[in-house]
Design a protein around this motif. Structure first.
Motif, PDB file in Angstrom:
ATOM      1  N   GLU A  46       1.639  -2.443  -1.533  1.00 45.98           N
ATOM      2  CA  GLU A  46       0.750  -3.603  -1.508  1.00 45.98           C
ATOM      3  C   GLU A  46       0.998  -4.535  -2.691  1.00 45.98           C
ATOM      4  N   LYS A  47       1.626  -4.015  -3.745  1.00 45.33           N
ATOM      5  CA  LYS A  47       1.804  -4.797  -4.965  1.00 45.33           C
ATOM      6  C   LYS A  47       3.173  -5.470  -5.072  1.00 45.33           C
ATOM      7  N   GLU A  85       6.212   4.602  -2.591  1.00 40.83           N
ATOM      8  CA  GLU A  85       4.984   5.289  -3.019  1.00 40.83           C
ATOM      9  C   GLU A  85       5.245   6.202  -4.227  1.00 40.83           C
ATOM     10  N   PRO A  99      -4.583  -0.006  -5.330  1.00 40.17           N
ATOM     11  CA  PRO A  99      -3.669  -0.466  -4.281  1.00 40.17           C
ATOM     12  C   PRO A  99      -2.345   0.278  -4.372  1.00 40.17           C
ATOM     13  N   SER A 100      -1.732   0.543  -3.247  1.00 41.01           N
ATOM     14  CA  SER A 100      -0.453   1.244  -3.244  1.00 41.01           C
ATOM     15  C   SER A 100       0.635   0.333  -3.786  1.00 41.01           C
ATOM     16  N   GLU A 109      10.062  -6.149  -0.713  1.00 43.42           N
ATOM     17  CA  GLU A 109      10.614  -4.791  -0.665  1.00 43.42           C
ATOM     18  C   GLU A 109      12.129  -4.781  -0.814  1.00 43.42           C
TER      19      GLU A 109
END
Length: 229
Positions: free
Chosen positions: A33-34, A46, A29-30, A38
């Protein structure tokens, strides 16, 4: 021949499907996504390296670590950019929910910080709170600073917001404890993933605690362990 071609075609489709399933299973998972939120991150979502700090704003060891970073803020930003690091702070009222003494200021501080976040000012508030609380209570007194912190009322955290220009919406948010459910949820998730505050997960390197007399070089040792992992 047509029958053979048809069989070969079916096999080819099956192989493609199996390969796609295997790829989806093995795909990592990127970072995006984790992350939990944010707004509580610094760096490229990324980035190659993903560093997580679990924290509570009345944890003196958390503050020692984070204040050492703020005292070398330019070096910190250069470091995470040069090493392609995403930093995420997972802040909650962990010590109120799961600590032995259940300090009320753990909850007060989390509510105020999340209210600032809801106005897009998480880092402004968080950094100001780290510096203020560290200097007011723990820099000179160590853990015994808790006694003086406990003498404060909840308005201590409101005043930190006022210093950075937060107004009525911020105060109403605190009064209504608007983000409390999210804070408690994050504390519960933290309790499943950590063994105390602060707790670090820097790539595959995990650790907890920090020396109250620690400095930027000690922080760098933790960061390097994460890069080496």
């Amino acid at each position: 021949m047509k029958k053979i071609a048809s069989i070969v075609g079916v096999i080819a489709v099956i192989v493609v499907i199996i390969a796609a399933i295997a790829a989806s299973i093995n795909a990592k998972p990127s970072n995006a996504e984790k992350v939990w939120d944010e707004q509580m991150t610094i760096g490229n979502l990324e980035a190659k390296n993903y560093f997580i700090i679990y924290s509570d704003l009345v944890c003196p060891y958390c503050l020692a670590f984070e204040n050492a970073i703020l005292e070398h803020e330019d070096d910190f930003y250069n470091y995470i950019e040069q090493n392609d690091i995403l930093i995420e702070v997972r802040l909650s009222d962990f010590l109120y929910e799961y600590g032995e003494s259940r300090p009320e200021h753990s909850r007060y501080s989390a509510i105020a910080t999340y209210c600032a976040k809801d106005e897009g000012r998480f880092w402004d508030y968080y950094n100001s709170a780290v510096t203020t609380v560290w200097n007011d209570f723990f820099k000179s007194s160590g853990k015994s600073g808790f006694a003086n912190l406990n003498k404060q009322d909840s308005s201590y955290w409101t005043k930190i917001g006022e210093k950075i220009g937060l107004g009525d919406e911020f105060k109403d948010c605190i009064k209504n404890e608007t983000p409390l459910a999210a804070i408690k949820e994050n504390a519960a998730k933290s309790a499943k993933l950590t063994n105390g505050m602060p707790y670090y997960k820097f790539n595959k390197f995990t650790s907890s605690g920090f020396d109250l007399s620690g400095d930027w070089q000690d922080v760098m040792m933790f960061f390097q362990a994460g890069l080496d992992s």
